[in-house]
Design an enzyme around this catalytic site. Structure first.
Site, mmCIF file in Angstrom:
data_model
loop_
_atom_site.group_PDB
_atom_site.id
_atom_site.type_symbol
_atom_site.label_atom_id
_atom_site.label_comp_id
_atom_site.label_asym_id
_atom_site.label_seq_id
_atom_site.Cartn_x
_atom_site.Cartn_y
_atom_site.Cartn_z
ATOM 1 N N LYS A 245 19.706 -14.141 -13.775
ATOM 2 C CA LYS A 245 19.787 -15.331 -12.768
ATOM 3 C C LYS A 245 18.873 -16.469 -13.195
ATOM 4 O O LYS A 245 18.980 -17.779 -12.495
ATOM 5 C CB LYS A 245 19.510 -15.005 -11.192
ATOM 6 C CG LYS A 245 20.605 -14.048 -10.771
ATOM 7 C CD LYS A 245 19.939 -13.510 -9.402
ATOM 8 C CE LYS A 245 21.044 -12.525 -8.766
ATOM 9 N NZ LYS A 245 21.439 -11.307 -9.620
ATOM 10 N N GLU B 31 0.880 -1.218 0.135
ATOM 11 C CA GLU B 31 0.080 -0.075 0.158
ATOM 12 C C GLU B 31 0.590 1.160 -0.018
ATOM 13 O O GLU B 31 0.398 2.164 -0.730
ATOM 14 C CB GLU B 31 -0.943 -0.069 1.250
ATOM 15 C CG GLU B 31 -1.907 1.418 1.299
ATOM 16 C CD GLU B 31 -2.672 1.166 2.676
ATOM 17 O OE1 GLU B 31 -3.584 2.018 2.738
ATOM 18 O OE2 GLU B 31 -2.173 0.599 3.565
#
Length: 634
Positions: free
Chosen positions: A413, A316
């Site tokens: 990755k 939020e």
């Protein structure tokens, strides 16, 4: 002696102005009287009504001219030479008024009186202003630490002037490599050659060197920063005149060197046509909009004229921040763009789908993911849920809502991963690749890039904080290397690759040479004005400690490429052909993954990652928190 006058200038503005005007009236009156007395050689002279009338006209005209020239709006302690020029101009006009009024009133005003009056008035009106300015100059300079300014151009000149008026730093000299500028005097400060740094450092003992050069190429700036990194002084940078003019920064907004200066290579220039292709006049949605990459995507997108920007974010506070920032941009630039702030998780397919349908989303940039390698290694199931199933649900919702373009932000990755995070991102790529072959509604593309300088998980803010706290700076291994790019550069790559991609393509970036993390740490220590504490320098400020590789961490990051790499329209963007699964095969894998997540069967989950074509080769044993606690209780 000047203290009573100084105290007047701390009063309200109207009081200051009244005092100044009163003094000026008295000074003009005295100058008029003294001019006549000097001319006739008497200290006391009777004044006729005609002469008094001439005096009154001269006083009124002079005060009016002073007001017109803005001398009563200027703060006396900030008065500079141009203001004194205005005083001379006003006094000359006043002398003309005296001569004309004397003729009009038939008063006895000898022709030499206006000339004598001019000299007296300039002294009486200008001297107090100069004295007050000098007093405040010395008073404020006394409490300000000395700084040197590198760069005698427009930015440096404006910075010197601003600092002289401010209360934070006191500039003592300029340094510049331009031989044409060396020796010049700018606002009372001499320009020196850079070879004189040691002499200036010993003479003034400056606390900072402010880098005020913004009109040089990236390569020149990198070479300059490399030279300055060996000087025993903290380096700060200032914004360009253009940024100040456009309201993007304040001139005195002195900050640490831009992280681009730490990168050691030129950034990738975006192609504007590719930047606009999937954005202009379209409704665009960004998942993970409040994160480092997501928020930068928002900043890049809003300048390419979309109709709507949908910010989808679970956090939020992050959502509030990016919404506020974008609304300010819309208001400042008077843009006609809707900003929609939507709370939600990418694991909630109904929520994501309804948002897409309601706002008729055309393009999605999927940046919502867990990216921190050790944390995902310790929380395997949540990492798989968010990175794999979050991508699956968002992609399926996009197909159902008729979204045209879906761009996944992936990672280096995912190339032959050694950790769960990388394997989960490669699995997310496999999901999109299989969906791309199963439908033609949505164009799925994936973009891989390396470590992002300045992001929430980057080593740069970590090192900076450690240095500010006095160290030590922690590096996992002396030989560890990484490929780096800037956040804006990464966001631009994502947007451009999404514009040129065919369904199911994986894109990678030519990132140049890798950066040694130990060298990056040493460079930051030097640029922040400190020295490394080591065996050869036991009196140094900051120690660098090696902590060992973390769970799942590689020593050498591989290049951002898969197999069979080919070029694209963009010289720095390539596409890699990867192994993939059909949707039927992928569905079975996802069912098994889902079952393992529900039953907390982490060993089987790892086995699925190993047997699926992810290229996963674990660097360590299972490190999941729940898995290890179960083993300990058995």
């Amino acid at each position: 002696m000047l203290q009573p006058i100084i105290s007047l200038f701390s009063a309200k503005r109207t009081t200051k102005r009244a005092v100044t005007i009163t003094y000026d009236i008295l000074a003009i009156t005295f100058a008029l009287y003294a001019a006549i007395a000097l001319r006739i050689g008497k200290l006391t002279i009777p004044l006729s009504q005609d002469e008094i009338g001439s005096f009154l006209v001269t006083i009124i005209v002079t005060i009016a001219i002073f007001a017109k020239l803005g001398l009563y709006r200027a703060v006396l302690r900030y008065m500079i030479v141009p203001a004194l020029g205005h005083i001379v101009l006003a006094v000359v006009a006043s002398a003309l008024a005296l001569a004309i009024s004397g003729f009009y009133f038939h008063s006895y005003i000898h022709r030499s009186v206006p000339a004598i009056y001019t000299g007296l008035a300039v002294i009486l009106l200008g001297s107090p202003r100069i004295l007050i300015r000098m007093y405040f100059d010395r008073h404020y300079r006394r409490g300000k630490p000395n700084v040197l300014i590198y760069g005698g151009g427009a930015t440096g000149r404006e910075l010197a002037y601003a600092l002289k008026q401010g209360s934070e730093y006191h500039p003592v000299a300029f340094i510049d490599d331009d031989k044409n500028k060396v020796g010049n005097i700018i606002y009372g400060l001499r320009v020196y050659d850079s070879t004189k740094f040691e002499q200036l450092n010993g003479l003034y003992q400056p606390v900072k060197l402010l880098l005020a050069i913004n009109n040089i190429s990236k390569g020149e700036r990198l070479r300059l920063v490399d030279k300055l990194s060996h000087w025993p002084i903290g380096i700060k940078s200032v914004p360009s005149v253009e940024d100040v003019a456009l309201g993007r920064a304040n001139l005195t907004e002195i900050k640490d060197l831009d992280i681009a200066d730490l990168l050691g290579r030129d950034t990738v220039t975006p192609q504007e046509s590719l930047m606009r292709n999937a954005i202009e006049n379209k409704s665009v949605m960004i998942t993970g909009a409040g994160g480092s990459i997501g928020s930068e995507l928002c900043r890049q997108i809003i300048s390419r004229n979309p109709t709507t920007i949908v910010l989808f974010e679970l956090n939020e506070y992050n959502l509030y921040n990016i919404e506020k920032e974008l609304l300010q941009i819309v208001q400042f630039k008077k843009l006609k763009i809707r900003i929609i702030a939507a709370l939600g998780s990418v694991q909630n397919k109904n929520r994501v789908g309804n948002i897409m349908k309601h706002y008729k989303v055309n393009t999605i940039y999927h940046a919502a993911a867990y990216k921190h390698v050790p944390i995902v290694e310790h929380n395997t199931i949540e990492g798989i849920r968010n990175n794999v199933f979050g991508t699956l649900f968002t992609a399926q919702a996009a197909i159902k809502a008729g979204v045209e373009n879906f761009v996944l932000i992936s990672t280096d990755k995912a190339v032959r991963p050694t950790n769960v995070m990388g394997a989960s991102k490669r699995m997310a790529e496999l999901v999109l690749q299989s969906l791309a072959e199963d439908q033609a509604t949505t164009n799925f593309t994936m973009v891989r890039f390396g470590n992002v300088l300045g992001s929430s998980g980057s080593v740069v803010p970590l090192f900076r904080e450690q240095i500010k706290q006095g160290g030590p700076v922690t590096v996992t291994h002396p030989d560890i290397i990484r490929y780096f790019m800037l956040i804006p550069e990464a966001a631009q790559l994502v947007i451009q690759a999404g514009s040129i991609g065919n369904n199911g393509q994986v894109f990678v970036l030519d990132m140049g040479e890798p950066v040694k993390i130990l060298d990056l740490a040493k460079r930051m220590v030097h640029l922040m004005g400190m020295s490394e504490k080591c065996a050869d320098n036991t009196d140094g400020d900051i120690e660098i400690k090696f902590t060992g590789l973390r769970p799942g961490e590689k020593l050498y990051e591989e290049l951002l490429i898969g197999e069979n790499v080919t070029g694209t329209k963009h010289p720095k963007i390539m596409t890699a052909i990867e192994d993939k699964l059909s949707w039927a095969e992928m569905e079975l894998v996802l069912q098994d993954l889902d079952h393992c997540c529900h039953t907390f069967d982490i060993a089987s989950l790892r086995n699925i990652l190993l047997t699926t074509p992810t290229g996963y080769i674990p660097q360590c044993e299972i490190k999941d928190l729940l898995y290890n606690s179960k083993l300990n209780t058995q």
